[in-house]
Scaffold this motif. Structure first.
Motif: not given
Length: 416
Positions: A294-312
């Protein structure tokens, strides 16, 4: 105007009791049950229980609550909605001292209404009980996905008196039946995964064993790494137990008849109630995590998406938790929520010492699960996500046999 229903009295027509001084026997047995219905109005009624002449050698009475009498004749004051599973006044048949398994006697229950009318019911009491058990089996290991498997059905009577009529419920669980039986029903609500079979003429002597043939034939799951199938048996004249049940209805199967063959001895381990056999596939589940920046400066709010994938290619069921350690100096201001009541939400993930642990749940091959967080950014830095296996008896065997554990962890980076 319809006439009100007449008062009624209900008691078992047949009841088995433990031999005198023996407290073993079938698990989850339905207790002796006496009920009164459709009697109205206030005031005490009278319940009388008698051991009929000629039955004294086999059965006696045990009273509880505000009842009077002896081991052959008991009287209780009860109300108009009497139910001996609920009310404190109850009278139970028990084996007489000196009786032997197979001895029988008769108990008469009489209920007197407020108008003085007597209703009566009789119970044939048998000393000793049939104790129906099913042979257990070790887990089927390293089964090829989609392979055909067979399993024997073996039933044993560990009781003191014969089993008269046998009920059987077979569940394919995560498998699919590839052979049905013409004398079993397959309830539509179970989509072909349950067979209910009755053998009303079958007798199994005390200590006797029967093998049901032909054996169960099923197709293993193509993906479910840790599956199962079930077997349950009961004496027809006792039923599947106080809390047991079986599905009703359904059409007959289109295969051969299931037949019971008496065999000598009872080799192997047996268990009462539902016997479940594990089926463990010879396959893997490759769970993957990917780095996130994630990119930004101190004090910014940013979303972060953490994904688990099952490749089988396997589906291990509920087997892993995602552990999220945010980058140093960055804090979580929003996290995944779940609705626990109508309009009421709570955090989905557990948090301790600024580390978040989220249950991934079941993840079929090719599927992903994403957890959305919002970070209040600090200085550039690196956090971490990793997969942790779930352990405990409630989740079975959670091992994913992951062929590439190197992608079970990843970095979460805050950059300018």
């Amino acid at each position: 105007m319809d006439k009100p229903p007449k008062p009624s009295l209900s008691a078992p027509g047949l009841f088995y009791v433990r031999p005198n001084g023996d407290k073993s026997g079938p698990e989850d047995k339905e207790p002796y049950h006496v009920t009164v219905g459709n009697d109205t109005g206030a005031g005490a009624r009278r319940l009388t229980v008698d051991v009929l002449p000629g039955s004294e050698h086999a059965v006696r009475l045990r009273r509880h609550g505000h009842c009077s009498g002896d081991t052959l004749h008991v009287t209780c004051d009860v109300d108009s909605s009497y139910n001996n599973w609920v009310n404190g006044e109850r009278v139970l048949p028990v084996a007489a001292e000196g009786s032997r398994p197979g001895d029988t006697g008769t108990v008469r229950v009489t209920y007197t209404t407020k108008d003085g009318k007597e209703l009566s019911a009789r119970t044939r009491v048998v000393v000793g009980e049939p104790v129906v058990e099913v042979r257990t089996a070790a887990p089927l290991e390293d089964v090829r996905p989609g392979a055909e498997i067979t399993a024997p059905v073996v039933v044993h009577n560990a009781g003191e008196v014969p089993v008269v009529g046998l009920g059987l419920e077979l569940g394919s669980g995560t498998q699919e039946f590839t052979r049905q039986y013409s004398n079993c029903r397959y309830p539509q609500t179970h989509h072909g995964h349950t067979a209910v079979c009755r053998f009303p003429r079958l007798r199994i002597a005390p200590g006797g064993t029967v093998v049901l043939r032909p054996a169960l034939r099923m197709r293993a799951s193509a993906a479910s790494m840790y599956g199962y199938f079930t077997q349950e048996a009961w004496a027809l004249d006792m039923g599947p137990g106080q809390y047991g049940s079986y599905p009703k209805g359904g059409d007959a199967g289109d295969g051969p008849a299931l037949r019971a063959e008496v065999t000598r001895g009872g080799h192997g381990r047996f268990a009462q109630r539902i016997v479940s056999t594990e089926v463990r596939l010879d396959t893997r589940a490759d769970y993957e995590l990917s780095d996130v920046t994630v990119h930004g400066d101190p004090g910014d709010e940013r979303g972060v998406r953490l994904t688990v994938h099952n490749e089988g290619p396997g589906d291990p069921g509920r087997s892993a938790r995602l552990v999220f350690e945010p980058p140093p100096g960055s804090g979580v201001v929003k996290q995944p929520m779940e609705e626990v009541d109508d309009g009421y939400f709570e955090p989905y993930c557990d948090e301790k010492d600024f580390t978040y642990v989220c249950d991934v749940g079941e993840l079929a091959p090719g599927k992903s699960r994403t957890f959305d967080f919002t970070l209040h950014l600090g200085e550039p830095g690196t956090g971490r996500i990793a997969l942790r296996s779930i352990e405990g008896p409630d989740v079975g065997r959670p091992d994913r046999r992951d062929p590439d554990p190197t992608d079970d962890s990843a970095l979460v980076t805050v950059a300018p």
